[in-house]
Design a protein around this motif. Structure first.
Motif, mmCIF file in Angstrom:
data_model
loop_
_atom_site.group_PDB
_atom_site.id
_atom_site.type_symbol
_atom_site.label_atom_id
_atom_site.label_comp_id
_atom_site.label_asym_id
_atom_site.label_seq_id
_atom_site.Cartn_x
_atom_site.Cartn_y
_atom_site.Cartn_z
ATOM 1 N N VAL A 112 -21.563 24.551 34.398
ATOM 2 C CA VAL A 112 -20.523 25.553 34.181
ATOM 3 C C VAL A 112 -20.939 26.500 33.057
ATOM 4 O O VAL A 112 -21.403 26.054 32.002
ATOM 5 N N LEU A 113 -20.777 27.784 33.284
ATOM 6 C CA LEU A 113 -21.014 28.794 32.251
ATOM 7 C C LEU A 113 -19.666 29.106 31.605
ATOM 8 O O LEU A 113 -18.763 29.640 32.255
ATOM 9 N N VAL A 114 -19.510 28.737 30.341
ATOM 10 C CA VAL A 114 -18.228 28.874 29.639
ATOM 11 C C VAL A 114 -18.297 30.086 28.706
ATOM 12 O O VAL A 114 -19.231 30.192 27.912
ATOM 13 N N PRO A 115 -17.327 30.997 28.775
ATOM 14 C CA PRO A 115 -17.361 32.196 27.933
ATOM 15 C C PRO A 115 -17.008 31.901 26.476
ATOM 16 O O PRO A 115 -15.996 32.340 25.935
ATOM 17 N N VAL A 116 -17.871 31.132 25.852
ATOM 18 C CA VAL A 116 -17.727 30.741 24.446
ATOM 19 C C VAL A 116 -19.101 30.845 23.804
ATOM 20 O O VAL A 116 -20.098 30.453 24.401
ATOM 21 N N ALA A 139 -31.024 40.912 22.815
ATOM 22 C CA ALA A 139 -30.959 40.008 21.667
ATOM 23 C C ALA A 139 -29.581 40.043 21.022
ATOM 24 O O ALA A 139 -29.185 39.100 20.354
ATOM 25 N N THR A 140 -28.823 41.129 21.208
ATOM 26 C CA THR A 140 -27.518 41.241 20.567
ATOM 27 C C THR A 140 -26.379 40.716 21.442
ATOM 28 O O THR A 140 -25.263 40.610 20.983
ATOM 29 N N ALA A 141 -26.656 40.406 22.701
ATOM 30 C CA ALA A 141 -25.607 39.905 23.585
ATOM 31 C C ALA A 141 -25.201 38.501 23.141
ATOM 32 O O ALA A 141 -26.046 37.699 22.770
ATOM 33 N N PRO A 142 -23.894 38.195 23.161
ATOM 34 C CA PRO A 142 -23.477 36.843 22.792
ATOM 35 C C PRO A 142 -24.004 35.829 23.797
ATOM 36 O O PRO A 142 -24.090 36.119 24.985
ATOM 37 N N ARG A 143 -24.405 34.679 23.288
ATOM 38 C CA ARG A 143 -24.901 33.615 24.163
ATOM 39 C C ARG A 143 -23.727 32.736 24.556
ATOM 40 O O ARG A 143 -22.980 32.281 23.712
ATOM 41 N N GLU A 144 -23.595 32.500 25.841
ATOM 42 C CA GLU A 144 -22.501 31.670 26.337
ATOM 43 C C GLU A 144 -22.925 30.205 26.385
ATOM 44 O O GLU A 144 -24.102 29.874 26.386
ATOM 45 N N LEU A 145 -21.932 29.356 26.459
ATOM 46 C CA LEU A 145 -22.135 27.913 26.478
ATOM 47 C C LEU A 145 -22.338 27.441 27.916
ATOM 48 O O LEU A 145 -21.592 27.823 28.812
ATOM 49 N N VAL A 146 -23.358 26.636 28.141
ATOM 50 C CA VAL A 146 -23.573 26.004 29.446
ATOM 51 C C VAL A 146 -23.149 24.552 29.302
ATOM 52 O O VAL A 146 -23.632 23.835 28.430
ATOM 53 N N VAL A 147 -22.216 24.128 30.139
ATOM 54 C CA VAL A 147 -21.734 22.745 30.131
ATOM 55 C C VAL A 147 -22.222 22.069 31.401
ATOM 56 O O VAL A 147 -22.086 22.615 32.494
ATOM 57 N N VAL A 148 -22.797 20.889 31.234
ATOM 58 C CA VAL A 148 -23.288 20.087 32.346
ATOM 59 C C VAL A 148 -22.481 18.799 32.354
ATOM 60 O O VAL A 148 -22.322 18.157 31.314
ATOM 61 N N ARG A 149 -21.967 18.418 33.523
ATOM 62 C CA ARG A 149 -21.126 17.222 33.593
ATOM 63 C C ARG A 149 -21.619 16.265 34.683
ATOM 64 O O ARG A 149 -21.060 16.202 35.775
#
Length: 161
Positions: A112-116, A139-149
């Motif tokens: 899941v790509l989480v907008p955090v 390089a300036t774009a915010p990095r999103e969180l990848v969640v693996v379950r």
């Protein structure tokens, strides 16, 4: 020792056979500490007992030297670039499961790509507004969180993380 970082999103979950939308927490090992799987699982169970607004704990698996201390929401939409990022992350997860001989043991494994965006350093006294997600990988774009379950289960109703 664990550090708990609240994630500024709602996660769908089940409590007492009812769907709920509560906050997930990111569990992070203290700087310089190795992961203690049993300790993290015990901490998650205690958190669920004591904090009614939390329905999920996520383990931080990033670099150990400089762990995140807070998180900010990222303004995001469904774009080709985000879907490409998600597909690449899912492919890396599936290849990793296969390489380590775990693919056939896992019942399901959503990626899941989480907008955090995880942040490092001192927590500000006032929260920042959501960052604008860039459509290009800069390089300036915010990095999103990848969640693996990854879920182990012989029957869908008795799953273990």
């Amino acid at each position: 020792g664990l550090v708990v970082v609240p994630l500024p999103v709602r996660s769908v979950g089940v409590k007492a056979d009812l769907r709920c939308y509560d906050l997930p927490l990111l569990l992070v090992p203290q700087a310089g500490k190795a992961w203690d799987w049993e300790g993290a699982c015990s901490a998650a169970v205690e958190i669920f007992k004591v904090v009614p607004q939390v329905n999920r704990c996520v383990l931080y698996m990033g670099p150990a030297g400089n762990p995140p201390t807070w998180a900010t929401p990222v303004a995001a939409h469904t774009t080709r670039a985000r879907l490409d990022t998600l597909r690449a992350a899912d492919d890396a997860v599936m290849r990793g499961l296969t390489r380590h001989g775990l693919y056939n043991d896992i019942w399901q494994c959503p990626t899941v790509l989480v907008p955090v965006s995880l942040q490092f350093g001192a927590v500000p006294s006032t929260p920042a507004p959501p960052s604008a997600a860039s459509s290009s990988a800069t390089a300036t774009a915010p990095r999103e969180l990848v969640v693996v379950r990854p879920v182990l289960s012989e029957r869908a109703m008795t799953a273990m993380p």
